[in-house]
Write a protein that holds these residues in place. Structure first.
Motif, mmCIF file in Angstrom:
data_model
loop_
_atom_site.group_PDB
_atom_site.id
_atom_site.type_symbol
_atom_site.label_atom_id
_atom_site.label_comp_id
_atom_site.label_asym_id
_atom_site.label_seq_id
_atom_site.Cartn_x
_atom_site.Cartn_y
_atom_site.Cartn_z
ATOM 1 N N SER A 31 -5.413 -1.495 -6.229
ATOM 2 C CA SER A 31 -5.911 -1.491 -4.852
ATOM 3 C C SER A 31 -4.854 -1.037 -3.856
ATOM 4 C CB SER A 31 -6.421 -2.884 -4.469
ATOM 5 O OG SER A 31 -5.366 -3.829 -4.506
ATOM 6 N N MET A 32 -3.575 -1.083 -4.236
ATOM 7 C CA MET A 32 -2.510 -0.624 -3.350
ATOM 8 C C MET A 32 -2.360 0.897 -3.383
ATOM 9 S SD MET A 32 -1.370 -3.317 -1.900
ATOM 10 C CE MET A 32 -1.975 -4.990 -2.136
ATOM 11 N N SER A 33 -3.077 1.534 -4.299
ATOM 12 C CA SER A 33 -2.933 2.979 -4.477
ATOM 13 C C SER A 33 -4.243 3.749 -4.371
ATOM 14 C CB SER A 33 -2.302 3.268 -5.847
ATOM 15 O OG SER A 33 -1.102 2.544 -6.019
ATOM 16 N N ASN A 34 -5.381 3.052 -4.408
ATOM 17 C CA ASN A 34 -6.660 3.768 -4.406
ATOM 18 C C ASN A 34 -7.320 3.830 -3.035
ATOM 19 O OD1 ASN A 34 -7.770 1.203 -4.031
ATOM 20 N ND2 ASN A 34 -8.395 0.974 -6.181
ATOM 21 N N PRO B 165 0.825 -1.214 0.000
ATOM 22 C CA PRO B 165 0.000 0.000 0.000
ATOM 23 C C PRO B 165 0.858 1.262 0.000
ATOM 24 C CG PRO B 165 -0.822 -1.581 1.596
ATOM 25 C CD PRO B 165 0.511 -2.096 1.132
ATOM 26 N N ASN B 166 0.355 2.304 -0.642
ATOM 27 C CA ASN B 166 1.177 3.517 -0.764
ATOM 28 C C ASN B 166 1.483 4.188 0.570
ATOM 29 O OD1 ASN B 166 -1.424 4.466 -0.376
ATOM 30 N ND2 ASN B 166 -1.526 5.580 -2.324
ATOM 31 N N TRP B 167 0.609 4.005 1.572
ATOM 32 C CA TRP B 167 0.915 4.626 2.873
ATOM 33 C C TRP B 167 2.025 3.881 3.617
ATOM 34 C CZ3 TRP B 167 -3.799 2.212 1.870
ATOM 35 C CH2 TRP B 167 -4.052 1.032 2.565
ATOM 36 N N LYS B 168 2.345 2.679 3.160
ATOM 37 C CA LYS B 168 3.490 1.966 3.719
ATOM 38 C C LYS B 168 4.745 2.244 2.901
ATOM 39 C CE LYS B 168 1.081 -1.812 6.052
ATOM 40 N NZ LYS B 168 0.943 -3.281 6.226
ATOM 41 N N ARG B 169 4.576 2.517 1.611
ATOM 42 C CA ARG B 169 5.723 2.870 0.778
ATOM 43 C C ARG B 169 6.243 4.257 1.130
ATOM 44 N NH1 ARG B 169 3.271 3.341 -4.243
ATOM 45 N NH2 ARG B 169 1.392 2.081 -3.962
ATOM 46 N N ALA B 170 5.325 5.178 1.432
ATOM 47 C CA ALA B 170 5.699 6.553 1.764
ATOM 48 C C ALA B 170 4.883 6.994 2.974
ATOM 49 C CB ALA B 170 5.455 7.481 0.573
#
Length: 264
Positions: A178-181, A21-26
């Motif tokens: 789904s990892m970005s929305n 998920p993007n909140w874990k990437r950044a």
């Protein structure tokens, strides 16, 4: 921007953006989860923030960290922020569109005044570790914008990798990922039953929402607050910037209307 940077960091390989998920990437540094999780990220690591400059961690300015500030037409920010507030569990109900507009102009919204926010950060412009860009520029020339970001980061990409970054960071690609929305978040945080987080992904949608009176009120505050500032991509001629004079005051959106990220 998170998607673009995630892809650049992996030389265009979409595996990371499709599996994490993007909140874990950044991680968002203003959240408890983000503040403690970013230390576990391998270097170079990504951080996200909506904080005004006076609240941003001071240690960052004495480090080699590079900052990319993404601005956006504040009129579109109002519309986007209104829809976001309708589905975000941590925010109070925004009320009517007109009430929310007045609160926005007074800075009585999450993260405070948009005007103070951008004026604070843009003082960094010209420093070698700071890049200012806009949502409008990303839309007008995504490939050119990605190339500019790569140059700023000192991470050049070959033609194939650059094409992959561009292809996987479009609005359509993110909406389908789904990892970005943000559909993985629980309803208590973001209620996708009331609308999608990624709504339209366009510029200028404010013209379909603002009445003439609202546009005039916004312009008065904008001119006063932004006096002496450089021109931005959204600073159009008065003729181009006007909403349809036939537009009636917009009713509050129905629950099935969607939202999108309110970039400052």
């Amino acid at each position: 921007m998170i998607e673009i940077l995630s892809l650049i960091l992996k030389d265009g390989d979409p595996t990371w953006i499709r599996s994490v998920p993007n909140w874990k990437r950044a991680p968002w540094c203003e959240t408890i989860m983000g503040a403690f999780s970013h230390q576990d990220q391998p270097s170079p690591r990504l951080l996200s923030s909506h904080l005004p400059i006076q609240l941003f961690p001071k240690a960052a300015f004495n480090s080699k960290a590079k900052v990319i500030y993404l601005g956006r037409n504040p009129r579109d920010v109002v519309v986007s922020f209104y829809h976001y507030s309708k589905i975000a569990g941590q925010l109070k109900d925004p009320g009517t569109p007109d009430q929310f507009l007045q609160n926005f102009l007074k800075g009585e919204v999450q993260f405070g005044s948009w005007f103070h926010h951008i004026k604070g950060w843009i003082r960094m412009k010209g420093k070698e570790n700071f890049l200012f860009t806009t949502y409008e520029e990303l839309q007008q020339d995504l490939q050119g914008s990605v190339q500019r970001i790569c140059e700023f980061l000192g991470r050049p990409l070959d033609e194939e990798a650059l094409g992959s970054v561009v292809a996987h960071s479009t609005f359509g690609a993110m909406k389908a990922n789904s990892m970005s929305n943000y559909t993985l978040l629980p309803h208590s945080l973001l209620d996708h039953r009331q609308g999608a987080f990624l709504r339209k992904g366009i510029s200028g949608d404010w013209k379909n929402h603002f009445t003439v009176a609202q546009s005039e009120a916004f312009d008065r505050v904008y001119r006063e607050q932004m006096r002496g500032m450089p021109a931005f991509p959204w600073d159009e001629t008065p003729e181009d910037a006007s909403p349809d004079p036939e537009l009636e005051p917009e009713p509050a959106p129905s629950p099935d209307q969607a939202s999108e990220d309110p970039s400052p």
